[in-house]
Every structure is written in structure tokens, then in C-alpha cells.
Design a protein around this motif. Structure first.
Motif, PDB file in Angstrom:
ATOM      1  N   VAL A 168      -1.500   4.375  -1.362  1.00 53.22           N
ATOM      2  CA  VAL A 168      -2.920   4.208  -1.059  1.00 53.22           C
ATOM      3  C   VAL A 168      -3.234   4.896   0.268  1.00 53.22           C
ATOM      4  O   VAL A 168      -2.706   4.520   1.313  1.00 53.22           O
ATOM      5  CB  VAL A 168      -3.306   2.721  -0.986  1.00 53.22           C
ATOM      6  N   THR A 180      -6.756   6.006   0.779  1.00 50.70           N
ATOM      7  CA  THR A 180      -8.166   5.665   1.004  1.00 50.70           C
ATOM      8  C   THR A 180      -8.303   4.156   0.899  1.00 50.70           C
ATOM      9  O   THR A 180      -8.208   3.587  -0.198  1.00 50.70           O
ATOM     10  CB  THR A 180      -9.074   6.360  -0.029  1.00 50.70           C
ATOM     11  N   LEU A 181      -8.477   3.519   2.044  1.00 51.40           N
ATOM     12  CA  LEU A 181      -8.475   2.054   2.083  1.00 51.40           C
ATOM     13  C   LEU A 181      -9.821   1.527   2.565  1.00 51.40           C
ATOM     14  O   LEU A 181     -10.283   1.854   3.661  1.00 51.40           O
ATOM     15  CB  LEU A 181      -7.373   1.557   3.022  1.00 51.40           C
ATOM     16  N   HIS A 201     -10.214  -3.167  -6.543  1.00 51.40           N
ATOM     17  CA  HIS A 201     -11.066  -1.988  -6.491  1.00 51.40           C
ATOM     18  C   HIS A 201     -12.421  -2.347  -7.097  1.00 51.40           C
ATOM     19  O   HIS A 201     -12.539  -3.335  -7.839  1.00 51.40           O
ATOM     20  CB  HIS A 201     -10.425  -0.826  -7.266  1.00 51.40           C
ATOM     21  N   ASN A 260      -4.125   7.691  -3.588  1.00 51.48           N
ATOM     22  CA  ASN A 260      -4.838   6.624  -4.297  1.00 51.48           C
ATOM     23  C   ASN A 260      -5.746   5.822  -3.373  1.00 51.48           C
ATOM     24  O   ASN A 260      -5.655   5.918  -2.147  1.00 51.48           O
ATOM     25  CB  ASN A 260      -3.830   5.705  -4.992  1.00 51.48           C
ATOM     26  N   ALA A 261      -6.615   5.002  -3.975  1.00 47.42           N
ATOM     27  CA  ALA A 261      -7.587   4.199  -3.219  1.00 47.42           C
ATOM     28  C   ALA A 261      -7.459   2.726  -3.587  1.00 47.42           C
ATOM     29  O   ALA A 261      -7.022   2.384  -4.701  1.00 47.42           O
ATOM     30  CB  ALA A 261      -9.012   4.679  -3.507  1.00 47.42           C
ATOM     31  N   ALA A 262      -7.809   1.869  -2.649  1.00 48.47           N
ATOM     32  CA  ALA A 262      -7.794   0.424  -2.900  1.00 48.47           C
ATOM     33  C   ALA A 262      -8.772  -0.254  -1.959  1.00 48.47           C
ATOM     34  O   ALA A 262      -9.161   0.298  -0.924  1.00 48.47           O
ATOM     35  CB  ALA A 262      -6.390  -0.146  -2.716  1.00 48.47           C
ATOM     36  N   ARG A 304       2.134   1.852  -3.492  1.00 51.65           N
ATOM     37  CA  ARG A 304       1.110   2.339  -4.412  1.00 51.65           C
ATOM     38  C   ARG A 304       0.451   3.635  -3.931  1.00 51.65           C
ATOM     39  O   ARG A 304      -0.504   4.111  -4.541  1.00 51.65           O
ATOM     40  CB  ARG A 304       0.054   1.251  -4.629  1.00 51.65           C
ATOM     41  N   PRO A 351      -2.629   3.767   6.141  1.00 53.18           N
ATOM     42  CA  PRO A 351      -2.669   4.172   4.725  1.00 53.18           C
ATOM     43  C   PRO A 351      -2.411   5.665   4.556  1.00 53.18           C
ATOM     44  O   PRO A 351      -2.893   6.487   5.330  1.00 53.18           O
ATOM     45  CB  PRO A 351      -4.091   3.780   4.293  1.00 53.18           C
ATOM     46  N   LEU A 378       0.819  -1.204   0.000  1.00 49.87           N
ATOM     47  CA  LEU A 378       0.000   0.000   0.000  1.00 49.87           C
ATOM     48  C   LEU A 378       0.855   1.256   0.000  1.00 49.87           C
ATOM     49  O   LEU A 378       0.503   2.263  -0.629  1.00 49.87           O
ATOM     50  CB  LEU A 378      -0.934  -0.010   1.221  1.00 49.87           C
TER      51      LEU A 378
END
Length: 394
Positions: free
Chosen positions: A344, A346-347, A390, A371-373, A342, A367, A339
Motif C-alpha cells: 500500500v 496510497t494511504l 476502501h 496499491n491503496a487503502a 499488501r 506507505p 500495509l
């Protein structure tokens, strides 16, 4: 406060002074209740102010079930707000009865009248029965407040003494809460499920509202069992009599999509594909995951987990789809590193078949980034696994 006193206080709310107080409290802030109460008691009796404040609180809670337009015209008891059917679910059930040709219904255990209002709005004449005098008066007031009194007769009586033979259908919503909270044993309902089933068997058609956790083996052979979700949350199960004996159905609101079981065997377990599907809770409760898996040309990731995997993205109203980018053995250090790499921040953490709580995951991986995952904690072929991806885009 005793029930006689409660009834007197409620009656006072229906008088002009009580109505004035309720109108003044429509948008009041509960955090300011002490100041509001002190101000109102200078001009109104203390008991009436207390009753109005209590009713205002209940109306605010009821907005989630009935919508603001109805909730602020209706009247409630604490138990009535808790057990009332959500208006969208009640409307669906009433429309189904109407479409089955029902024009009159005996609504037993009618409570504050939420279901009776839905029946009446569908054009069905209702006898609403409740043995509690205050609850019956609240139901009567609600019928008047919403302009449906011509279609709703409210009777304060023991439901076991009601002759239902003049009616096209019977609806029973047994009380499933007691002094210690939620009741899970159907025979501990008030009245017991066995009594409700016998009442249903005597009617041309019937619908019994029950808890969605009812074991499938407790469903009578001649009944259709339907699990209903609204906005993704499973709200109730209904036993239908006089429809499709033995059928199992999942209905999803607000779309109205409805899936009926075909007796399919459990899907095969297969490796995780590009897409993971999370069936709606009503589908899972109705044991219809196999029907969804067949529609998706998919299989299970584990024989005990209700996740379906497939190689292609197939739109379906019965499951949420996720595109999977990574499949890793459960390991928080590896998850944190991935994470961070990348970026991330917003988890979303989902779980099924895992003892780890989502909040614990967020606390541990910290996090951070633009980015989000989505991380799905589950089991794949028996092994604790992290699936990362996602929501899929059609």
C-alpha cells in the motif's frame, strides 16, 4: 486606514480609471505584487493602485465562494469575503423561501450583499440593511454589477431600527467574528441571537443564519433547525420560523438531499460488519445518525462514535460507505507490517474518537507500493481500533 478613507478609495475604484486597473489585475499573480504595483504607480495614483490590488486579492479569494464569473464582477471587503454565504448555499436558502411563498424579504445585517443577490436571483425583492457605510456601498455596487439593482434596495442603517412589517420574511445573518476571531457565544453575536429571534417571531416567516456548532438546547422551540453541508463540508445552520416547529433537518448540497428527524432513539451498538458508513457532517450536527442507521439497517460501532456499521451495502446520500477488510487493535507496528505486505503506497487516514493525527500515521508507517487503502482510527465498543478497507463500490 479609517472607514471614511476606505469609502473614498472604494468610490475611486468605481470610476473609469479604477475600473481599468481592476480589469488589468484580473489574472495577476500575487507573488509578483511588488513588481506589478511599481509598474502601475508610474501611471496611476499610489492610493488607487493599492485599493485596486487589495480588491484584486479579495476577488481571487472570493472565487471559492461565488465562482469566477461573479467574483470578478463583484466587490468585497476582507470581512465580507470571510463571512459571506457560499453562493450555492445562498441559492438553496433563497429558493426555499421562494417556494414558501415569500416575495419580499428584509435582509438584516446584509453585509456585502451575497444573500441579497441570491434572493433577487430567486425573484424575491430585497431590502438589504447594514450599518457600515463602506459595506453598504459595496452591497449597492454588487447589485449594480450583477444587474439586480431593480430588486435590491440597500440601506445604511441600524437593523434594530428597521420596520420589517411590510415584508413577507426576515433574514438575519448576525456578525459572528470580532477583533479576536470567531465568536461562539450566540449572545455575543452582533446583533445578539436573542434579538434576531424576537425579530423572527414578528415576521410571517424568517430565517436566521447561525454557526453550525449551536447547542440544540439553544434552538427556540418554535423554530426548525437545519444544518447545511456543501461538498461534504458543514457550512451553516439556519433557524426557520413559520415552517415546521421543532423539526431538525440536514440538507446536503449540491444534491439537495434533505433528511428530517423522526425522534428515533440512539441506535444499538453492534459488532463491526462488512461495511462502515461515515454520516455527512450535517447529519451528525442535526443529531440524525439514528435515522441514517435505520435506513441502512445498521448500528453503531461505539455509543459515542458517529460511525454506522452494517452487513449490506445500501446506497445513501447521507453517508460515505467503506468496505472493511480488517479490524485490528490499535498497533502501529502491526499496521505497518500489514500495509507493507499488501504494498500500500496510497494511504487515506480517517479518524473519529482517536487522538492520533493522520500525518503522524503516514510518517510512522511509511506507505510504499502500487496499491491503496483506507485506515480508520476509532473506538469499537470503547477499545482503540484500526479498521482497514476502501471506499465501497455500489
Amino acid at each position: 486606514m479609517g472607514r471614511v478613507t476606505d469609502l473614498a478609495a472604494f468610490t475611486a475604484l468605481l470610476a473609469p480609471e479604477g475600473q481599468t486597473l481592476l480589469a488589468a489585475l484580473r489574472d495577476y499573480d500575487p507573488a509578483q505584487e511588488l513588481a506589478v504595483a511599481s509598474r502601475l504607480r508610474r501611471e496611476h495614483p499610489a492610493d488607487l493602485v493599492s485599493a485596486a490590488l487589495g480588491q484584486a486579492r479579495l476577488r481571487q479569494r472570493a472565487v471559492a465562494k461565488f465562482g469566477a464569473e461573479d467574483a470578478y464582477r463583484m466587490y468585497f471587503t476582507p470581512h465580507g469575503v470571510e463571512q459571506s454565504t457560499r453562493a450555492t448555499v445562498g441559492a438553496y436558502r433563497a429558493e426555499r423561501l421562494r417556494d414558501l411563498g415569500v416575495r419580499s424579504v428584509a435582509d438584516l445585517c446584509g453585509g456585502i450583499g451575497g444573500d441579497a443577490l441570491a434572493f433577487a436571483r430567486a425573484g424575491i425583492a430585497v431590502l438589504a440593511v447594514d450599518r457600515d457605510p463602506l459595506t453598504a456601498e459595496v452591497a449597492r455596487a454588487n447589485a449594480e454589477a450583477l444587474g439586480l439593482a431593480d430588486l435590491i434596495e440597500v440601506r445604511c442603517a441600524d437593523v434594530t431600527e428597521i420596520d420589517t412589517s411590510p415584508y413577507d420574511a426576515v433574514f438575519v445573518d448576525p456578525a459572528r467574528r470580532g477583533g479576536r476571531g470567531r465568536i461562539f457565544d450566540p449572545e455575543a453575536y452582533s446583533p445578539p441571537l436573542s434579538w434576531a429571534v424576537e425579530a423572527a417571531r414578528k415576521a410571517p416567516r424568517a430565517a436566521l443564519k447561525i454557526a453550525p456548532g449551536i447547542p440544540h438546547e439553544a434552538v427556540p422551540e418554535e423554530a426548525e433547525a437545519e444544518w447545511i453541508s456543501d461538498g461534504g463540508d458543514v457550512k451553516e445552520a439556519v433557524l426557520w420560523f413559520g415552517t415546521s416547529p421543532g423539526a431538525r433537518r440536514a440538507t446536503l448540497l449540491p444534491s439537495g438531499a434533505s433528511l428530517t428527524g423522526r425522534g428515533l432513539p440512539d441506535p444499538a451498538v453492534r459488532p463491526v460488519g462488512r461495511y462502515l458508513y461515515e454520516p455527512d457532517g450535517a447529519v451528525i450536527r442535526a443529531h440524525l445518525v439514528a435515522e441514517v442507521a435505520e435506513e441502512l439497517a445498521g448500528g453503531l460501532i461505539d455509543e459515542t462514535i458517529a460511525y454506522v456499521t452494517a452487513d449490506a451495502l445500501t446506497p445513501t446520500p447521507y453517508a460515505a460507505a467503506y468496505e472493511i477488510t480488517d479490524e485490528l487493535p490499535f498497533n502501529l507496528k502491526k499496521l505497518k507490517a500489514l500495509l507493507r505486505e499488501r504494498e500500500v503506497g496510497t494511504l487515506t487516514v480517517k479518524k473519529r474518537g482517536s487522538a492520533v493525527e493522520p500525518e503522524e500515521i503516514r510518517r510512522r508507517v511509511k506507505p510504499k507500493g502500487p496499491n491503496a487503502a483506507t485506515v480508520i482510527l476509532t473506538r469499537v465498543a470503547g477499545a482503540p481500533t484500526m479498521l482497514i478497507g476502501h471506499p465501497a463500490k455500489a
